[in-house]
Design a protein around this motif. Structure first.
Motif, short mmCIF file in Angstrom:
data_model
loop_
_atom_site.label_atom_id
_atom_site.label_comp_id
_atom_site.label_asym_id
_atom_site.label_seq_id
_atom_site.Cartn_x
_atom_site.Cartn_y
_atom_site.Cartn_z
N PHE A 64 0.81 -1.22 0.00
CA PHE A 64 0.00 0.00 0.00
C PHE A 64 0.84 1.27 0.00
N ASP A 78 -10.82 4.75 -4.99
CA ASP A 78 -11.18 4.60 -3.59
C ASP A 78 -10.88 3.15 -3.19
N TYR A 79 -11.00 2.85 -1.89
CA TYR A 79 -10.67 1.51 -1.41
C TYR A 79 -11.76 0.97 -0.51
N LYS A 81 -12.34 -0.96 2.60
CA LYS A 81 -11.52 -1.28 3.77
C LYS A 81 -11.64 -2.74 4.21
N ILE A 84 -9.46 -4.87 2.04
CA ILE A 84 -8.04 -4.54 2.22
C ILE A 84 -7.50 -5.18 3.50
N GLY A 130 -5.75 -6.96 -2.36
CA GLY A 130 -5.61 -5.51 -2.28
C GLY A 130 -6.08 -4.83 -3.55
N MET A 134 -9.84 -2.16 -4.62
CA MET A 134 -9.85 -0.84 -5.23
C MET A 134 -11.19 -0.59 -5.91
N ALA A 215 -7.57 8.98 -2.35
CA ALA A 215 -7.08 7.63 -2.12
C ALA A 215 -5.82 7.66 -1.27
N LEU A 219 -5.10 6.02 2.47
CA LEU A 219 -4.10 4.98 2.70
C LEU A 219 -3.16 5.31 3.85
#
Length: 292
Positions: A64, A78-79, A81, A84, A130, A134, A215, A219
């Motif tokens: 990351f 964007d992610y 969570k 991730i 990961g 995204m 983003a 992170l």
């Protein structure tokens, strides 16, 4: 419409920082694994667990940090969570399986191959989980051959690292093994990224790129936890001399043994923690009658 990928938005800063974190995690994990072979069986699981968490956290953090430099020019990123952090859990668990296999079985061929394969698949799974976390206005497509190559790199690197953990005892050789693993993990990451193609949805707007910095701002706080753990693990390692320098008799030819076989537990002969039996076995100085 195909998106324009930039994996080095901040130049060499993110690849170098990611590489250093991968090396730190590998160094801590490998030294903890080596330390586990020099301790009582009841404490071995604790050292192996610390090693697995260090390597897994280092790999996740490396990924990351590298991703903070990743962008698609036409859209914002964007992610998710939960996905991730699931990747972090998968990395720690699968690396842990590999480390525990080698830690309890030694450097046998079957243990190394099985443990290295599981650990390597854990590294690859973390990477692609990961990527699956995204979120952008498009879809990912991967080149199969390049993906397979990235997995092979992860498996080979993990097997070599596990072999080094149980076979290389000197500080500098172990440091070299950590650097090699850091190179391999970084190589696996960027090989996997080279396999990526982004196909944008027709409704994707170029104006959405203005939100791309969100983003990175997301992170950075997420990385604080694993980074703090790695620093804490480093402190633990620093205060245990056996982790850093190893036992004094490793370079003694009389202490030769089969690689991967736990050495005999070293008990101090004198001092606070001395073995009581050593006081009886210590040769006494000759004393003549004239000295009475």
């Amino acid at each position: 419409m195909q998106g324009t990928i930039d994996g080095f938005s901040y130049g060499a800063v993110t690849p170098v920082a990611a590489f250093l974190m991968a090396c730190l995690g590998a160094a801590l994990g490998l030294r903890c694994t080596t330390r586990s072979l020099r301790t009582e069986r009841s404490f071995r699981a604790g050292w192996l667990a610390l090693g697995a968490t260090s390597i897994g956290s280092g790999i996740w953090t490396m990924h990351f940090i590298a991703m903070t430099g990743f962008s698609v020019e036409e859209v914002s990123i964007d992610y998710d969570k939960p996905i991730i952090f699931a990747g972090l859990a998968v990395a720690i668990v699968m690396v842990g399986i590999g480390i525990f296999l080698v830690g309890y079985r030694g450097a046998t061929r079957m243990a190394l191959v099985t443990g290295g394969t599981i650990t390597g698949l854990g590294v690859a799974s973390m990477h692609y989980l990961g990527m699956a976390g995204m979120r952008l206005d498009g879809r990912f497509e991967y080149d199969t051959v390049t993906v397979v190559l990235s997995v092979v790199i992860a498996v080979v690197a993990s097997t070599a690292a596990l072999w080094a953990a149980v076979s290389i005892h000197g500080f500098l050789p172990s440091l070299g093994a950590s650097v090699v693993m850091g190179i391999a993990v970084s190589g696996m990451h960027y090989t996997g990224m080279a396999a990526l193609r982004v196909h944008l949805h027709p409704a994707a707007s170029a104006a959405a790129h203005a939100g791309g910095d969100s983003a990175g701002s997301l992170l950075v706080p997420m990385l604080l936890g694993p980074v703090c753990f790695l620093l804490l693990a480093a402190v633990v390692v620093m205060f245990d001399p056996l982790v850093v320098m190893g036992t004094p008799d490793w370079d003694d030819p009389r202490a030769a043994r089969t690689p991967g076989t736990p050495a005999r537990r070293q008990v101090p002969r004198f001092g606070t923690y001395a073995d009581p039996a050593s006081f009886h076995s210590r040769p006494r100085d000759a004393v003549g009658p004239a000295d009475w």
